[in-house]
Structure formats: C-alpha cells, structure tokens
Design an enzyme around this catalytic site. Structure first.
Site, PDB file in Angstrom:
ATOM      1  CG  HIS A  33      -8.474   0.203  -2.723  1.00 36.82           C
ATOM      2  ND1 HIS A  33      -7.690  -0.890  -2.390  1.00 36.82           N
ATOM      3  CD2 HIS A  33      -9.145   0.542  -1.577  1.00 36.82           C
ATOM      4  CE1 HIS A  33      -7.861  -1.176  -1.108  1.00 36.82           C
ATOM      5  NE2 HIS A  33      -8.736  -0.330  -0.594  1.00 36.82           N
ATOM      6  CD  GLN A  58     -13.094  -1.975  -0.372  1.00 33.91           C
ATOM      7  OE1 GLN A  58     -12.302  -1.907   0.545  1.00 33.91           O
ATOM      8  NE2 GLN A  58     -14.292  -2.518  -0.233  1.00 33.91           N
ATOM      9  NE  ARG A 107     -10.243  -5.212   0.677  1.00 33.78           N
ATOM     10  CZ  ARG A 107      -9.489  -4.204   1.105  1.00 33.78           C
ATOM     11  NH1 ARG A 107     -10.042  -3.142   1.646  1.00 33.78           N
ATOM     12  NH2 ARG A 107      -8.162  -4.212   0.961  1.00 33.78           N
ATOM     13  CB  CYS A 164     -14.085   1.158   0.039  1.00 30.47           C
ATOM     14  SG  CYS A 164     -13.409   2.823   0.199  1.00 30.47           S
ATOM     15  NE  ARG A 182      -3.879   0.611   1.894  1.00 32.75           N
ATOM     16  CZ  ARG A 182      -5.099   0.691   2.404  1.00 32.75           C
ATOM     17  NH1 ARG A 182      -5.318   1.439   3.478  1.00 32.75           N
ATOM     18  NH2 ARG A 182      -6.108   0.043   1.874  1.00 32.75           N
ATOM     19  CG  ASP A 210     -13.539   6.342  -1.028  1.00 32.31           C
ATOM     20  OD1 ASP A 210     -13.519   6.122   0.202  1.00 32.31           O
ATOM     21  OD2 ASP A 210     -12.506   6.305  -1.734  1.00 32.31           O
TER      22      ASP A 210
HETATM   23  N1  NVA Z   1      -9.938   6.716  -1.410  1.00 34.63           N
HETATM   24  C1  NVA Z   1      -9.546   6.294  -0.076  1.00 34.63           C
HETATM   25  C2  NVA Z   1      -9.754   4.828   0.084  1.00 34.63           C
HETATM   26  C3  NVA Z   1      -9.454   4.300   1.477  1.00 34.63           C
HETATM   27  C4  NVA Z   1      -9.617   2.834   1.591  1.00 34.63           C
HETATM   28  C5  NVA Z   1      -8.105   6.687   0.174  1.00 34.63           C
HETATM   29  O1  NVA Z   1      -7.276   6.533  -0.726  1.00 34.63           O
HETATM   30  O2  NVA Z   1      -7.810   7.165   1.274  1.00 34.63           O
HETATM   31  N1   CP Z   2     -11.212  -0.049   2.555  1.00 31.89           N
HETATM   32  C1   CP Z   2      -9.935  -0.136   2.951  1.00 31.89           C
HETATM   33  O1   CP Z   2      -9.001  -0.396   2.168  1.00 31.89           O
HETATM   34  O2   CP Z   2      -9.767   0.021   4.284  1.00 31.89           O
HETATM   35  P1   CP Z   2      -8.389   0.229   5.050  1.00 31.89           P
HETATM   36  O3   CP Z   2      -7.839   1.556   4.641  1.00 31.89           O
HETATM   37  O4   CP Z   2      -8.753   0.179   6.510  1.00 31.89           O
HETATM   38  O5   CP Z   2      -7.442  -0.883   4.680  1.00 31.89           O
END
Ligand code: NVA
Ligand code: CP
Length: 305
Positions: free
Chosen positions: A131, A134, A290, A262, A104, A222
């Site tokens: 992502h 997800q 997930r 998500c 990540r 989101d």
């Molecule tokens: N769009 C959000 C998704 C979190 C799971 C982010 O990138 O923070």
């Molecule tokens: N939806 C998601 O990826 O959650 P986290 O940021 O908690 O991993």
C-alpha cells in the site's frame, strides 16, 4: 514526456530522490493549495476499485480536482473487468481515454499486468502485497509532526501485511529503522525482509511488541483482518491479541512518540480508544495527507512542473 510511463507501483521501485521530491511537493501543495492550480488541466485519472475504499477513492478524486483535472471511478460491479474482460485489454482501452490509471485490487500481478500493457502511468492504490500511497502519506505526516524520518525508529505492531511491506520498502529508501512485531504465524515474507537487509536497511523482527516499541519515535499498526481475510477472523484475533496497541505499550515508546494507523480502525482490537483518540495520535492528519502526498505522486507520474 519520457518514452515510458512513470508508474508508481511500489516504494522500492521508485528512486529515493524521486520519493523525496514527491513528499516535498506534497508538503508544498498542503501549504499552498494554489500552487496546484491547473497543473493537470484537461487530464483524467481512471480509478479501478476491486475492493472497498473511503480514503483512497475520495482523496484521489479530490486531488485530481485540486490539480485541475478529473477522475472516473470504475468498480468490479459495473465494469466489464468485473465480468472477465482481461486486465491487458482493460489497460489498452483505458490508455486511449485517460492520462493515468489507479487500481486497488487483491492480486499484485493484476497491477503489474496493467502497468505492462498501459501506455499511461499506473498507480498502486493497494493490493494484498503493498500500500505505497498510504506509506508516502505516513512519512509526510511523521515529518510534519516531528522531523526528517531518516534514522528515526518506527515500530510496526500487529499483522505482517500489505502496509508492513510498504513500510519495509520505505525503511530502505528513506533510511529509518523499522522494528516489526508480529506473531510468528503472521510474519512478513522472509524474502522481503532479506532483501531489505541486503540493501542495508536497519530492520528487526520481534515476537514481543514491548521489545519493538521500546524507545521508538513512532508506533504504528493496522487492522488485524485485512480485506479478503474475513474467513480467518477468529484465528487472527486470537493470534494478535498480545499485539494490541494500548496506553501501557505506548508508555514504552519515547515520551514524544506519535501513533499512526492507516485506517479504518477497530477500537478494542488492534488499538484501544485512549490511544487512537489520544494526544499522541496523528491519524486524522495521516488521512488528510493522503490527499497531498498523492497530489505529489500524480504530478510526478504526469510530469507536471
Ligand atoms: N491492511 C488493510 C489496509 C486497509 C487500508 C487491508 O488491506 O484491508
Ligand atoms: N487507508 C486506506 O487506504 O483507506 P481506504 O481503504 O478507505 O481507502
């Protein structure tokens, strides 16, 4: 094992037949947890986190345990990558210890560099660009609650972000209609939209959320402030205010439409409490899935039959 590692980098980079197999396997793992026993015995997943996570971290670790393997977590606070060791060297070293790597990170080029230099599969656990894990769980969730997603109408409302891009990739690969409602300032890259259309996807962009949601089978949104965008918080909240998913907006969708998010959610911003905690919301199943969708991804990456 095949010559080249089976990376899971993005939904548009995996064959649609393979994506379908992964989803179906995820559904089977959920129905019959014992079918996962020992499939990845002796295998280890390294997880690199350069951004926060609750779901991704826990679901990958628990998923590896259910498959009989284990996981090691690295954060930029305690790894040498966090002090400047190159992604290339990290890929080479981790490939000598572990059987797969999940990352990540902010910049998608780090994901691609890791995949280029690793000799084991690399999985995208979120970048600023996409992502995919997800959205695989989201498709599994839609189908668990309704039916095959092909030809259904999914309405995305809010920021044009990493989640939107993975939904767009999925619209091409799973052949559903995607309507994207965003403020003009936060539209997705026109390159991505153009690519999806050229692949035959039914994709439309809207500035009016009501237009996108009318008659939809699923409404999804989101956070308005993704990780790394905190400096733009005030500007984003102002731009996105007309895109809140509230009860009135949901009444425009099909009567049996579901609501997805998500998570993490911000009640009173992108979604109201009555929607996310209401009868149409399937967000907890989405979070649960997930685990199973990623077990499907891990089993495919590691060629576990
Ligand atoms: N769009 C959000 C998704 C979190 C799971 C982010 O990138 O923070
Ligand atoms: N939806 C998601 O990826 O959650 P986290 O940021 O908690 O991993």
């Amino acid at each position: 094992m095949s010559d080249r590692p089976r990376h899971f980098l993005d939904i548009d980079r995996v064959h649609p037949g393979t994506l379908r197999q992964i989803i179906e396997r995820g559904k089977r793992f959920k129905k019959d947890r014992a079918s996962a026993n020992g499939l990845l015995a002796g295998k280890t997943l390294a997880m690199i986190f350069e951004k926060n996570s609750t779901r991704t971290r826990v679901s990958f670790e628990v998923g590896m345990n259910h498959l009989g393997g284990n996981a090691v977590v690295m954060s930029d606070r305690d790894s040498q990558m966090g002090r400047g060791e190159t992604v290339e060297d990290t890929a080479r070293v981790l490939s000598r210890y572990v059987d797969a790597i999940m990352i990540r990170t902010d910049d998608p080029s780090k994901l691609h560099t890791l995949a280029k230099h690793a000799t084991v599969p690399v999985i995208n656990g979120l970048t600023d660009a996409s992502h995919p894990c997800q959205v695989m769980a989201d498709i599994m969730t839609y189908e668990e609650h309704r039916e095959f997603i092909k030809r259904k109408v999914i309405a995305w409302v809010g920021d044009g972000n990493n989640m939107t891009t993975s939904w767009l990739h999925a619209a091409v690969q799973f052949q559903f209609e995607l309507r994207i409602a965003t403020p003009p300032e936060l539209r997705l890259s026109q390159g991505e939209i153009g690519w999806a259309k050229s692949e035959g996807a039914k994709v439309s962009e809207h500035t009016d959320a009501k237009e996108a949601v009318a008659g939809a089978d699923c409404v999804t949104t989101d956070t308005w402030v993704s990780m790394g965008h905190d400096a733009e918080r005030d500007k984003r909240l102002a731009l996105l205010a007309p895109y809140q998913v509230d009860g009135a907006l949901m009444t425009l969708a099909k009567p049996d439409a579901i609501f997805m998010h998500c998570l993490p959610a911000h009640r009173g911003e992108e979604v109201t409490e009555d929607v996310i905690d209401g009868d149409q919301s399937v967000v907890w199943d989405e979070a649960e899935n997930r685990l199973y969708a990623q077990m499907g991804i891990l089993a495919w990456c590691l060629e576990a039959t």
